[in-house]
Scaffold this motif. Structure first.
Motif, PDB file in Angstrom:
ATOM      1  N   HIS A  26      31.689  -7.211   6.013  1.00 15.93           N
ATOM      2  CA  HIS A  26      31.226  -7.497   4.658  1.00 15.93           C
ATOM      3  C   HIS A  26      31.850  -8.831   4.262  1.00 15.93           C
ATOM      4  O   HIS A  26      33.051  -9.038   4.446  1.00 15.93           O
ATOM      5  N   GLU A  39      35.409  -9.663   1.958  1.00 17.60           N
ATOM      6  CA  GLU A  39      36.653  -8.958   2.281  1.00 17.60           C
ATOM      7  C   GLU A  39      37.506  -9.889   3.136  1.00 17.60           C
ATOM      8  O   GLU A  39      37.036 -10.331   4.186  1.00 17.60           O
ATOM      9  N   ARG A  52      28.943  -9.627  -0.114  1.00 13.43           N
ATOM     10  CA  ARG A  52      29.029  -8.453   0.757  1.00 13.43           C
ATOM     11  C   ARG A  52      27.923  -8.479   1.815  1.00 13.43           C
ATOM     12  O   ARG A  52      28.150  -8.212   2.981  1.00 13.43           O
ATOM     13  N   HIS A  58      38.167  -3.939   7.122  1.00 14.20           N
ATOM     14  CA  HIS A  58      37.463  -3.906   5.833  1.00 14.20           C
ATOM     15  C   HIS A  58      38.484  -3.868   4.702  1.00 14.20           C
ATOM     16  O   HIS A  58      39.655  -3.543   4.906  1.00 14.20           O
ATOM     17  N   SER A  59      37.994  -4.186   3.499  1.00 19.45           N
ATOM     18  CA  SER A  59      38.736  -3.890   2.279  1.00 19.45           C
ATOM     19  C   SER A  59      37.681  -3.640   1.205  1.00 19.45           C
ATOM     20  O   SER A  59      36.504  -3.455   1.529  1.00 19.45           O
TER      21      SER A  59
HETATM   22 ZN   LIG Z   1      33.650  -3.485   4.034  1.00 23.15          ZN
END
Ligand SMILES: [Zn+2]
Length: 332
Positions: free
Chosen positions: A60, A63, A102, A146-147
């Motif tokens: 994404h 992130e 994203r 991810h975050s």
């Molecule tokens: Zn993510």
């Protein structure tokens, strides 16, 4: 009938020792570049070909802990210090990463819902298909950072999934513990269709993912966690020599959909618990106030289980349907 070939070509070799930095070049013809390409940065650090680690960030595009940690790793990992191969892609969905969004500005594609992808599909589907058909099969251990991105914030955790194959699940859990984030999460994925995670796991690989913060930024502390985790995982996989740096990690579980609190109203959020707080079932985690009038009481949202507040909506305003909070069970 000949099967369709993925149009992505790497500009560096996967089978030569040394540190190679280049691109995955994906032809993308468009108004401003008739024979243009999407250039996905990639590094291959190699000293022999087994085992192979595949590390990605920017699945994404908003992130940042993973991309920063992986830029550091790609620039500093000495081939002489490893046995095997490390493939590093800090900006997995490069068009989204370059736009700070994203999903991809080219086709709206959410890469983590686009697997196994298509060789003749959209740009996002072609990226997914190249990883599905070329890079993941090369790998023994796969890490995807991810975050929370711009809209969520998480306590920093590494995660592994509950899988039908218990031997594979145990290997993934061991790798998650080796990453050694402050929290370690067992996840039952409730909507796994199209995810990179599911694709990698279905190819029998050891897979670790993370959620390391969010809000569309990164902090020094979270980047330290990301860098340490990547290094620890390379040691765990037998690729990097050295001693892992270990600290206490709280083990947690997200067993079902009761972990999630979704907004049913638009409005102004008043958090009544912060990330890492312990909450009880029925305890209020947030209120939503109207944005257009005074004198109206807020709508109260409560935890559906006991646990730690593991994620929260980041922005001050919420829309109906947004994920407001995630409450995860503490195992030990
Ligand atoms: Zn993510």
């Amino acid at each position: 009938m000949q099967s369709k070939r993925n149009p992505i070509t790497p500009t560096i070799p996967f089978d030569e020792d040394g540190a190679h930095h280049g691109f995955l070049r994906l032809p993308y013809s468009r108004d401003d570049s008739a024979w243009g390409s999407v250039m996905i940065p990639i590094s291959v650090i190699r000293n022999g070909d087994r085992p192979t680690a595949l590390f990605t960030g920017g699945n994404h595009g908003d992130e940042y802990e993973g991309p920063v940690a992986l830029q550091n790793l790609a620039a500093t990992l000495d081939p002489a210090s490893i046995t095997g191969r490390v493939i590093i892609v800090p900006a997995f969905n490069t068009p989204a990463f370059r736009a700070g969004t994203r999903t991809s500005p080219i086709d709206g594609g959410n890469l983590n819902r686009s697997f196994p992808g298509r060789p003749d599909g959209t740009v996002t589907e072609k990226i997914a298909h190249y990883f599905h058909s070329t890079l993941v099969p090369m790998a023994d251990v796969v890490l995807d950072f991810h975050s929370g991105g711009k809209t969520l914030d998480f306590i920093p955790f590494a995660a592994a999934h509950i899988l039908e194959d218990k031997a594979q699940e145990a290997a993934c859990m061991a790798a998650m513990r080796a990453f050694n984030a402050p929290y370690s999460m067992r996840l039952l994925e409730i909507d796994s269709a199209g995810m990179y995670d599911t694709d990698v796991e279905s190819q029998g690989k050891v897979f670790v993912t993370t959620e390391l913060g969010g809000g569309g930024t990164a902090t020094a502390r979270l980047i330290r966690i990301a860098r340490k985790g990547a290094r620890n995982l390379l040691i765990h996989a037998g690729i990097l020599k050295g001693t892992p740096e270990m600290a206490p990690s709280i083990e947690m579980d997200m067993p079902d959909s009761d972990c999630f609190v979704f907004a049913e109203h638009d409005g102004l959020i008043e958090p009544t618990a912060d990330l890492g707080d312990y909450v009880r079932q029925g305890e209020e985690v947030a209120r939503v106030w109207p944005t257009d009038r005074t004198g109206v009481p807020p709508v109260s949202y409560a935890a559906k289980r006991d646990g730690i507040l593991a994620a929260r909506h980041f922005q001050g305003l919420v829309k109906a349907g947004d994920c407001m909070a995630v409450v995860a069970e503490v195992l030990y």
